[in-house]
Design an enzyme around this catalytic site. Sequence first.
Site, short mmCIF file in Angstrom:
data_model
loop_
_atom_site.label_atom_id
_atom_site.label_comp_id
_atom_site.label_asym_id
_atom_site.label_seq_id
_atom_site.Cartn_x
_atom_site.Cartn_y
_atom_site.Cartn_z
N ARG A 140 -11.05 -2.35 -0.73
CA ARG A 140 -10.40 -3.85 -0.47
C ARG A 140 -11.56 -4.28 0.40
NH1 ARG A 140 -5.29 -2.03 1.70
NH2 ARG A 140 -6.71 -0.52 2.84
N HIS A 181 -9.65 6.24 7.05
CA HIS A 181 -8.24 6.18 5.76
C HIS A 181 -8.09 7.52 5.34
CE1 HIS A 181 -5.55 4.28 3.52
NE2 HIS A 181 -5.91 3.10 3.94
N LYS A 237 -13.38 6.68 18.77
CA LYS A 237 -13.21 5.86 17.68
C LYS A 237 -13.58 4.65 16.94
CE LYS A 237 -10.12 9.10 15.14
NZ LYS A 237 -8.51 9.17 14.94
N ILE A 238 -14.44 4.43 15.92
CA ILE A 238 -14.91 3.67 15.51
C ILE A 238 -13.52 2.50 15.13
CG2 ILE A 238 -16.74 2.05 14.03
CD1 ILE A 238 -17.86 4.47 16.87
N MET A 239 -13.58 1.49 15.62
CA MET A 239 -12.09 0.73 14.87
C MET A 239 -12.80 0.51 13.25
SD MET A 239 -9.70 2.49 17.01
CE MET A 239 -8.51 1.97 15.97
N GLY A 240 -11.18 0.37 12.50
CA GLY A 240 -11.79 -0.38 10.91
C GLY A 240 -12.30 1.07 10.19
N ASP A 300 -9.49 -3.31 7.19
CA ASP A 300 -9.52 -4.00 8.35
C ASP A 300 -10.72 -4.15 9.15
OD1 ASP A 300 -6.46 -4.05 8.96
OD2 ASP A 300 -6.37 -1.84 8.82
N HIS A 323 1.00 -1.17 -0.15
CA HIS A 323 0.48 -0.11 -0.16
C HIS A 323 0.67 1.08 0.25
CE1 HIS A 323 -3.83 1.58 1.25
NE2 HIS A 323 -4.46 1.52 0.23
N ARG A 370 15.75 12.43 5.53
CA ARG A 370 15.92 13.47 6.70
C ARG A 370 15.25 14.89 6.54
NH1 ARG A 370 16.69 17.60 10.26
NH2 ARG A 370 17.97 16.79 11.63
N ARG A 394 2.02 -8.16 4.27
CA ARG A 394 3.37 -6.72 3.89
C ARG A 394 4.56 -7.21 3.57
NH1 ARG A 394 1.26 -1.94 4.52
NH2 ARG A 394 -0.72 -3.27 3.34
N HIS A 423 -2.99 2.14 12.85
CA HIS A 423 -2.73 1.27 11.32
C HIS A 423 -2.79 -0.56 11.63
CE1 HIS A 423 -0.01 0.60 7.82
NE2 HIS A 423 0.92 0.31 8.38
N1 CMC Z 1 -14.29 7.08 13.87
C1 CMC Z 1 -15.20 7.57 14.43
N2 CMC Z 1 -14.67 9.38 13.56
C2 CMC Z 1 -13.24 8.82 12.82
C3 CMC Z 1 -12.64 7.84 12.33
C4 CMC Z 1 -13.44 6.84 13.24
N3 CMC Z 1 -12.79 5.23 12.78
N4 CMC Z 1 -11.83 7.93 11.33
C5 CMC Z 1 -11.67 8.99 11.21
N5 CMC Z 1 -13.15 9.83 11.99
C6 CMC Z 1 -13.58 11.58 11.94
C7 CMC Z 1 -12.19 12.09 12.69
O1 CMC Z 1 -12.30 12.11 14.37
C8 CMC Z 1 -12.34 13.33 12.59
O2 CMC Z 1 -13.02 14.29 12.80
P1 CMC Z 1 -12.88 16.04 13.14
O3 CMC Z 1 -12.89 16.36 12.06
O4 CMC Z 1 -14.46 15.78 14.06
O5 CMC Z 1 -11.59 16.20 13.66
C9 CMC Z 1 -12.19 13.40 10.90
O6 CMC Z 1 -12.95 11.79 10.90
C10 CMC Z 1 -11.08 13.23 9.55
O7 CMC Z 1 -10.40 12.33 10.98
P2 CMC Z 1 -8.52 12.22 10.81
O8 CMC Z 1 -9.08 11.94 12.16
O9 CMC Z 1 -8.73 13.55 10.52
O10 CMC Z 1 -8.35 11.23 9.46
P3 CMC Z 1 -7.02 10.73 9.02
O11 CMC Z 1 -6.19 11.15 8.04
O12 CMC Z 1 -5.71 11.07 10.16
O13 CMC Z 1 -6.66 9.39 10.09
C11 CMC Z 1 -7.75 7.81 10.08
C12 CMC Z 1 -6.76 8.19 9.18
C13 CMC Z 1 -7.20 5.71 9.68
C14 CMC Z 1 -6.36 6.82 11.28
C15 CMC Z 1 -8.58 7.41 11.10
O14 CMC Z 1 -9.55 7.02 10.27
C16 CMC Z 1 -9.00 6.71 12.30
O15 CMC Z 1 -8.66 6.26 13.51
N6 CMC Z 1 -9.41 5.15 12.44
C17 CMC Z 1 -9.75 4.06 13.45
C18 CMC Z 1 -8.30 3.17 12.94
C19 CMC Z 1 -8.30 2.22 12.00
O16 CMC Z 1 -9.12 1.71 11.71
N7 CMC Z 1 -6.85 2.55 11.01
C20 CMC Z 1 -6.43 1.68 10.19
C21 CMC Z 1 -6.50 1.85 8.47
S1 CMC Z 1 -6.21 1.82 6.91
C22 CMC Z 1 -6.00 0.05 6.84
C23 CMC Z 1 -4.45 -0.31 7.94
O17 CMC Z 1 -3.56 0.59 8.07
O18 CMC Z 1 -4.47 -1.21 8.77
#
Ligand code: CMC
Length: 374
Positions: free
Chosen positions: A272, A263, A257-260, A315, A189, A359, A340, A224
């Site tokens: 996927r 993105h 946060k709702i896991m999964g 996920d 990825h 760097r 991976r 992640h």
């Molecule tokens: N549950 C609730 N709210 C969410 C979630 C979620 N899973 N994901 C994003 N948001 C909200 C977030 O709180 C933010 O709201 P606000 O603007 O009001 O603060 C808005 O959506 C934008 O999200 P972000 O945190 O700025 O997005 P990001 O690009 O920094 O983070 C992420 C991406 C994957 C870390 C995040 O969506 C997250 O924490 N998801 C849950 C963990 C997860 O499923 N991770 C797997 C990632 S993909 C596959 C992999 O790498 O394995």
Amino acid sequence: MPDKQAAAAIASGLEGIEAGTTSVCSVEQGQLLYRGYEIHDLAEHATFEEVAHLLLVGHKPSTSELAAFKRELAPLRNVPEWILDVVRRVAPKSHPMDALRTGVSLLSHIDPDVADNSLAANLRKAKRLLAAIPTVIGAGQRAIDGKATVAPDPSLGHAANLLYVMTGERPSDLIARAMDVSLILYAEHEFNASTFTCRTIAGTLSDMHSAVCGGIGALKGPLHGGANEAAMEMLKEVGTLENVRAFMDNAFATKRKIMGFGHRVYKNGDHRAPILREWGLKLTKERPQFRKWFDIGDAVQKIMLDEKKIHPNVDFPCGLTYFTMGIPVPQYTPIFVASRITGWCAHIMEQHADNRLIRPLSVYTGPAKRSWNG
Ligand code: CMC
């Protein structure tokens, strides 16, 4: 003085920043491609071994190349007993990702090419790691279960053997193919956090094993790769279909946060996820007692889409699919590593082949210059 303007201008979390070039993988208009092959195409028509060859060697294998690749990998699955012994000792008291990281670190001590970063040596090391990682995962899980280690079966493919060394049972063709597809989806990825970690380590001209240990550390986090475990744990916490609404209301109220879900790259849905959901649902035809978890997942997904416009990532169905397979939840992220590793090693090879130290600079936001003696 801290340059607040400059700090504000930096993309938080490096969002949207192109941090280098790669020929391994691209995301184009929301589509994921490995060396130009789109992920639906690969999930439908390729096997994980073919994808591993594509990523590591650089092209789709011919029939004879694939046969030779498999022949080469089979004996490399054997890991010395002293290494498995350490893994067996630490596994029952550690998270499996920690045991796996230790196992990979130990593998560096027996690799004759460990300090050689040439393309040929890196490819040899990548194949050894790809083949040996399931054996390490299996030894750890069997120790957790209080059972004897199962020797890898050279007649099985990567996915089926991975399940076999963990459970001691050869999986059905359906389960083996569902695992195979999940490994295809997880293989690569572009500049995700763990791959970028691998490239940063490789960029110092450190070796492949060191970079992969760093990659495992980065993948472990719940934002992640650890999200596949966290997603299933969360669904278990929800427990029943009737509880979904109250759980979600509480999660929204407490900003949990709702896991999964969500993105960094796919804001309109991770391609996927539906592929793996379909495979998970196929498994529930043979194991109907797991269907309930998909129904709970669907209800969570509907609320997330309707009320937050946030889609599931790979996920989410992965957690459900591995749960239906009967795999212990803490092994979901190590299984991600078993796939991976191909993407990581392809990037490490690419980094070493045309290296420049990674760097970047930071924008200072601390106190202005001052004197120690006041
Ligand atoms: N549950 C609730 N709210 C969410 C979630 C979620 N899973 N994901 C994003 N948001 C909200 C977030 O709180 C933010 O709201 P606000 O603007 O009001 O603060 C808005 O959506 C934008 O999200 P972000 O945190 O700025 O997005 P990001 O690009 O920094 O983070 C992420 C991406 C994957 C870390 C995040 O969506 C997250 O924490 N998801 C849950 C963990 C997860 O499923 N991770 C797997 C990632 S993909 C596959 C992999 O790498 O394995």
